[in-house]
Design an enzyme around this catalytic site. Structure first.
Site, short mmCIF file in Angstrom:
data_model
loop_
_atom_site.label_atom_id
_atom_site.label_comp_id
_atom_site.label_asym_id
_atom_site.label_seq_id
_atom_site.Cartn_x
_atom_site.Cartn_y
_atom_site.Cartn_z
N TRP A 100 0.83 -1.22 0.00
CA TRP A 100 0.00 0.00 0.00
C TRP A 100 0.86 1.25 0.00
O TRP A 100 0.54 2.23 -0.68
CB TRP A 100 -1.00 -0.01 1.16
CG TRP A 100 -1.94 -1.17 1.06
CD1 TRP A 100 -2.11 -2.16 1.98
CD2 TRP A 100 -2.83 -1.48 -0.03
NE1 TRP A 100 -3.05 -3.06 1.53
CE2 TRP A 100 -3.50 -2.68 0.32
CE3 TRP A 100 -3.12 -0.88 -1.25
CZ2 TRP A 100 -4.45 -3.27 -0.52
CZ3 TRP A 100 -4.08 -1.47 -2.09
CH2 TRP A 100 -4.71 -2.65 -1.72
N ASP A 167 -2.22 6.56 6.08
CA ASP A 167 -3.24 5.65 5.56
C ASP A 167 -3.55 4.68 6.69
O ASP A 167 -2.76 3.80 6.99
CB ASP A 167 -2.67 4.93 4.33
CG ASP A 167 -3.61 3.83 3.80
OD1 ASP A 167 -4.71 3.66 4.36
OD2 ASP A 167 -3.23 3.15 2.82
N LYS A 191 -12.69 -1.94 5.79
CA LYS A 191 -11.91 -2.78 6.68
C LYS A 191 -12.48 -2.75 8.10
O LYS A 191 -12.66 -3.78 8.72
CB LYS A 191 -10.44 -2.33 6.72
CG LYS A 191 -9.78 -2.20 5.36
CD LYS A 191 -9.33 -3.54 4.79
CE LYS A 191 -8.99 -3.48 3.31
NZ LYS A 191 -7.90 -2.58 2.95
C1 LIG Z 1 -7.26 -2.11 1.62
C2 LIG Z 1 -6.27 -1.04 1.73
C3 LIG Z 1 -6.12 -0.06 0.74
C4 LIG Z 1 -6.90 -0.06 -0.55
O1 LIG Z 1 -8.14 0.44 -0.36
P1 LIG Z 1 -9.16 0.69 -1.58
O2 LIG Z 1 -10.33 1.24 -0.85
O3 LIG Z 1 -9.39 -0.62 -2.24
O4 LIG Z 1 -8.54 1.68 -2.49
C5 LIG Z 1 -5.18 0.93 0.95
N1 LIG Z 1 -4.43 0.97 2.05
C6 LIG Z 1 -4.53 0.03 3.02
C7 LIG Z 1 -3.67 0.12 4.22
C8 LIG Z 1 -5.46 -1.00 2.88
O5 LIG Z 1 -5.58 -1.93 3.85
#
Ligand SMILES: *Cc1c(COP(=O)(O)O)cnc(C)c1O
Length: 354
Positions: A100, A167, A191
């Site tokens: 990521w 993030d 998540k």
């Molecule tokens: C799942 C995830 C993403 C991707 O998210 P999307 O909503 O599919 O763009 C980005 N960063 C982290 C840490 C993730 O767990």
């Protein structure tokens, strides 16, 4: 019976949230209309958006500190772009802890220079780099708080003299942090908060307006703030369901109460991984994630048997990410301690019967 859902994302939500969300699909607020067939400008939906935004700020302990919460579309992946579009003109520092982070870095390079301050790539991202320097004069520092794929989690965030961006897609609302250390936090809802389709963005307003480039309205944090997160039609179902989860979290006793349960879940699974000779943890112990536990089976011949036992026990979503293999137990807020207990029982049963 409902499965024990260890899915990495989209993932488990509280059962009562699912019930409330389904009933709102049929009849929202006794309007004799569905949540998803009324105007987003109606007073009933505007109230949903306002409560979701203020509850997010409240639960993060950021009230009165100059932050705004937004519910945007495009996933966390869109935030890789928006963060850089809105904040990066010269150089930005990025910590590379895996997939990521790498995707965020790739998007940022479109807008400016990326200084990769440290990377865990040398050991296939099984640890969190430490003791790195963030150079002076950066537009911001970016890190991924929980490495969903490899199962590492940042425990100590660096002190930096520039805005800090994180993030937090896979550990938002799972543990108490001093969130006021961060200037921009983003997290895809799917998540730990709601269905796919919306991303929570929490931004400190005073970091905006510093880049000279024109920013298209749809990608501008300032525009979304000015329009109260209703610049265009918001993903009404995803926002409403996220609100229900935030209300649920508050009723559980907020982040500190859920953190206690999350710590118990993590202790339970990692002690089994450490004690059971049939399993190996993937990650350096001090960097293990409380949300995403990654492990391998030491004797590949036992894999079919273990997989059958897992299935038999009603466990879903235990496969590792397609890029790493092995197993991954994602233990988001709504996954009960009991579900982790069921998995641990299967692991010790395998040892007994192997
Ligand atoms: C799942 C995830 C993403 C991707 O998210 P999307 O909503 O599919 O763009 C980005 N960063 C982290 C840490 C993730 O767990």
């Amino acid at each position: 019976m409902k499965k024990h859902n260890f899915s990495a994302g989209p993932s488990v939500l509280p059962q009562e949230v699912l019930k409330q969300a389904s009933s709102a699909i049929l009849n929202f607020n006794n309007l004799d209309l569905s949540l998803i067939e009324i105007s987003h400008r109606s007073k009933d939906f505007v109230a949903v958006m306002e409560e979701a935004r203020s509850l997010a700020i409240e639960l993060l302990g950021l009230e009165g500190k100059g932050y705004k919460a937004l519910f945007l579309q495009g996933g966390a992946s869109m935030q890789f772009v928006m963060a850089a579009y809105n904040l990066l003109e010269g150089k930005a520092a990025y910590l590379n802890t895996g997939t990521w982070s790498e995707k965020a870095i790739a998007e940022a390079k479109v807008f400016g220079e990326v200084v990769e301050v440290a990377s865990s790539k040398d050991k296939k991202h099984n640890y969190i780099p430490k003791n790195y320097e963030v150079p002076k004069g950066m537009d911001y520092f970016h890190c991924t708080s929980n490495n969903t794929i490899f199962g590492t989690q940042i425990k100590d965030f660096p002190e930096v003299d520039c805005p800090m961006v994180s993030d937090m897609s896979s550990d938002i609302f799972s543990r108490n942090l001093d969130f006021s250390k961060f200037d921009l936090i983003y997290a895809g809802a799917q998540k730990n908060m709601g269905p796919a389709g919306t991303t929570l963005v929490v931004v400190k307003e005073d970091i905006l307006g510093k880049v000279k480039r024109p920013i298209p309205n749809i990608l501008s944090y300032a525009q979304h703030i000015a329009k109260d997160s209703m610049f265009n039609t918001p993903p009404v179902f995803a926002v409403y369901t996220s609100l229900l989860t935030l209300r649920w979290l508050k009723a559980q006793g907020r982040i500190s109460a859920i953190e206690e349960v999350n710590d118990k879940k993590a202790t339970l699974i990692y002690s089994e991984i450490d004690l059971n000779p049939l399993f190996d943890g993937y990650v350096a112990k001090e960097d293990r994630s409380t949300m995403s536990a990654t492990f391998n089976i030491t004797n590949e011949k036992l894999k079919p048997k273990f997989d059958d036992m897992v299935k038999e026990a009603g466990i879903n979503g235990l496969n590792g990410h397609r890029s790493v293999g092995g197993y991954r137990a994602s233990m988001y807020n709504a996954l009960s301690l009991n579900s982790v207990g069921v998995l641990v029982d299967v692991m010790s049963e395998l040892e007994r019967t192997a």
